[in-house]
Design a protein around this motif. Structure first.
Motif, PDB file in Angstrom:
ATOM      1  N   CYS A   1      96.931   8.025 124.721  1.00 39.87           N
ATOM      2  CA  CYS A   1      97.716   9.239 124.510  1.00 39.87           C
ATOM      3  C   CYS A   1      98.159   9.780 125.866  1.00 39.87           C
ATOM      4  O   CYS A   1      97.329   9.905 126.779  1.00 39.87           O
ATOM      5  N   PRO A   2      99.437  10.129 126.035  1.00 37.77           N
ATOM      6  CA  PRO A   2      99.893  10.651 127.322  1.00 37.77           C
ATOM      7  C   PRO A   2      99.334  12.035 127.644  1.00 37.77           C
ATOM      8  O   PRO A   2      99.313  12.433 128.799  1.00 37.77           O
TER       9      PRO A   2
ATOM     10  N   PHE B   1     101.798  10.172 116.205  1.00 40.72           N
ATOM     11  CA  PHE B   1     101.092  11.285 116.812  1.00 40.72           C
ATOM     12  C   PHE B   1      99.647  10.909 117.081  1.00 40.72           C
ATOM     13  O   PHE B   1      99.019  10.219 116.287  1.00 40.72           O
ATOM     14  N   CYS B   2      99.104  11.403 118.180  1.00 36.33           N
ATOM     15  CA  CYS B   2      97.701  11.181 118.526  1.00 36.33           C
ATOM     16  C   CYS B   2      96.833  11.874 117.481  1.00 36.33           C
ATOM     17  O   CYS B   2      97.096  13.022 117.099  1.00 36.33           O
ATOM     18  N   THR B   3      95.779  11.195 117.022  1.00 33.72           N
ATOM     19  CA  THR B   3      94.904  11.779 116.007  1.00 33.72           C
ATOM     20  C   THR B   3      93.839  12.671 116.621  1.00 33.72           C
ATOM     21  O   THR B   3      93.081  13.305 115.903  1.00 33.72           O
ATOM     22  N   VAL B   4      93.761  12.756 117.940  1.00 34.61           N
ATOM     23  CA  VAL B   4      92.784  13.607 118.610  1.00 34.61           C
ATOM     24  C   VAL B   4      93.402  14.946 118.992  1.00 34.61           C
ATOM     25  O   VAL B   4      92.847  16.000 118.733  1.00 34.61           O
TER      26      VAL B   4
ATOM     27  N   CYS C   1      99.489  15.100 119.984  1.00 40.63           N
ATOM     28  CA  CYS C   1     100.643  14.864 120.867  1.00 40.63           C
ATOM     29  C   CYS C   1     101.529  13.755 120.290  1.00 40.63           C
ATOM     30  O   CYS C   1     101.033  12.766 119.767  1.00 40.63           O
ATOM     31  N   ARG C   2     102.864  13.923 120.407  1.00 39.69           N
ATOM     32  CA  ARG C   2     103.795  12.880 119.958  1.00 39.69           C
ATOM     33  C   ARG C   2     103.633  11.671 120.871  1.00 39.69           C
ATOM     34  O   ARG C   2     103.643  11.777 122.078  1.00 39.69           O
ATOM     35  N   MET C   3     103.500  10.498 120.261  1.00 38.56           N
ATOM     36  CA  MET C   3     103.308   9.256 120.999  1.00 38.56           C
ATOM     37  C   MET C   3     104.656   8.607 121.296  1.00 38.56           C
ATOM     38  O   MET C   3     105.555   8.629 120.456  1.00 38.56           O
ATOM     39  N   PRO C   4     104.803   8.009 122.456  1.00 39.81           N
ATOM     40  CA  PRO C   4     106.057   7.337 122.803  1.00 39.81           C
ATOM     41  C   PRO C   4     106.090   5.935 122.200  1.00 39.81           C
ATOM     42  O   PRO C   4     105.872   4.946 122.882  1.00 39.81           O
TER      43      PRO C   4
ATOM     44  N   ALA D   1     101.834  10.403 110.984  1.00 43.26           N
ATOM     45  CA  ALA D   1     103.243  10.339 110.600  1.00 43.26           C
ATOM     46  C   ALA D   1     104.027  11.571 111.046  1.00 43.26           C
ATOM     47  O   ALA D   1     105.160  11.462 111.481  1.00 43.26           O
ATOM     48  N   CYS D   2     103.402  12.769 110.945  1.00 42.94           N
ATOM     49  CA  CYS D   2     104.145  13.989 111.270  1.00 42.94           C
ATOM     50  C   CYS D   2     103.461  14.887 112.298  1.00 42.94           C
ATOM     51  O   CYS D   2     104.053  15.835 112.773  1.00 42.94           O
ATOM     52  N   GLY D   3     102.182  14.620 112.615  1.00 46.34           N
ATOM     53  CA  GLY D   3     101.495  15.413 113.625  1.00 46.34           C
ATOM     54  C   GLY D   3     100.802  16.656 113.115  1.00 46.34           C
ATOM     55  O   GLY D   3     100.203  17.400 113.883  1.00 46.34           O
ATOM     56  N   PHE D   4     100.843  16.917 111.808  1.00 44.55           N
ATOM     57  CA  PHE D   4     100.215  18.119 111.255  1.00 44.55           C
ATOM     58  C   PHE D   4      98.698  18.026 111.382  1.00 44.55           C
ATOM     59  O   PHE D   4      98.116  16.977 111.155  1.00 44.55           O
ATOM     60  N   ARG D   5      98.054  19.109 111.754  1.00 43.90           N
ATOM     61  CA  ARG D   5      96.601  19.120 111.907  1.00 43.90           C
ATOM     62  C   ARG D   5      95.953  19.054 110.529  1.00 43.90           C
ATOM     63  O   ARG D   5      96.227  19.877 109.670  1.00 43.90           O
ATOM     64  N   VAL D   6      95.060  18.070 110.333  1.00 43.96           N
ATOM     65  CA  VAL D   6      94.492  17.835 109.010  1.00 43.96           C
ATOM     66  C   VAL D   6      92.967  17.894 108.992  1.00 43.96           C
ATOM     67  O   VAL D   6      92.354  17.544 108.004  1.00 43.96           O
ATOM     68  N   ASP D   7      92.344  18.347 110.053  1.00 37.03           N
ATOM     69  CA  ASP D   7      90.884  18.307 110.116  1.00 37.03           C
ATOM     70  C   ASP D   7      90.229  19.557 109.560  1.00 37.03           C
ATOM     71  O   ASP D   7      89.094  19.861 109.875  1.00 37.03           O
ATOM     72  N   GLY D   8      90.905  20.287 108.725  1.00 41.10           N
ATOM     73  CA  GLY D   8      90.312  21.472 108.128  1.00 41.10           C
ATOM     74  C   GLY D   8      90.762  22.766 108.789  1.00 41.10           C
ATOM     75  O   GLY D   8      90.603  23.834 108.233  1.00 41.10           O
ATOM     76  N   ALA D   9      91.314  22.686 109.990  1.00 41.99           N
ATOM     77  CA  ALA D   9      91.814  23.880 110.649  1.00 41.99           C
ATOM     78  C   ALA D   9      93.109  24.282 109.959  1.00 41.99           C
ATOM     79  O   ALA D   9      93.999  23.471 109.759  1.00 41.99           O
TER      80      ALA D   9
END
Length: 172
Positions: free
Chosen positions: A3-4, A16-19, A22-25, A67-75
């Motif tokens: 991840c950059p 998108f980075c799952t951590v 960030c949008r991945m190139p 796919a879209c970068g939306f935060r999905v970890d419960g936050a």
């Protein structure tokens, strides 16, 4: 691939980075690809969860949709209407606020100072911003009037004012 932004190791084929979100190139991405299972993970046979922003199936353990970068970890991002402490979940990548029922995601029909489509909150990979959509009585971020059609970054705890209506933006 790294991840950059956070330097975490991520697969080659994610947007998108799952951590950190960030949008991945990357290029040549297959829509809906979410192959982020951890090695040695125990297989569980159940219906996969889907991203509430884009509807793409997710694999357990990811923090951001690849796919879209939306935060999905419960936050969950939400607004608190200061007048009555109403909590409004910001459940879309672009979330509009105004008084025109059917044209906005959250309708403030009981305040004549609010424009029909007053402002928009945008989620870009877990980072949020607000845009004034040409409102008559303006949008303010932490007490400062923002320019029309300009993205202004916001974080959890940011105070927003749409005309004369105060809200607090939160992510929890």
């Amino acid at each position: 691939m790294r991840c950059p932004d956070c330097q975490s190791e991520v697969p080659e084929n994610v947007k998108f980075c799952t951590v950190c979100g960030c949008r991945m190139p990357t290029i040549n991405i297959q829509p809906g690809f979410n192959d982020m299972q951890q090695p040695h993970a125990k297989t569980v046979h159940m219906r996969p969860a889907v991203c509430m922003a884009c509807g793409i199936p997710l694999v357990a353990g990811v923090r951001f949709c690849t796919a879209c970068g939306f935060r999905v970890d419960g936050a969950v991002p939400y607004l608190i209407r200061c007048r009555d402490n109403t909590m409004i979940q910001v459940d879309r990548m672009e979330f509009t606020i105004g008084k025109k029922q059917g044209a906005v995601d959250y309708c403030i029909a009981d305040n004549k100072a609010i424009s029909r489509v007053h402002a928009k909150l945008i989620n870009t990979g877990g980072n949020f911003c607000v845009i004034d959509m040409g409102s008559t009585n303006h949008t303010y971020v932490d007490g400062v009037k923002i320019l029309v059609y300009t993205q202004v970054p916001i974080i959890s705890g940011t105070m927003l004012r749409f005309a004369n209506e105060d809200f607090e933006f939160r992510i929890q």
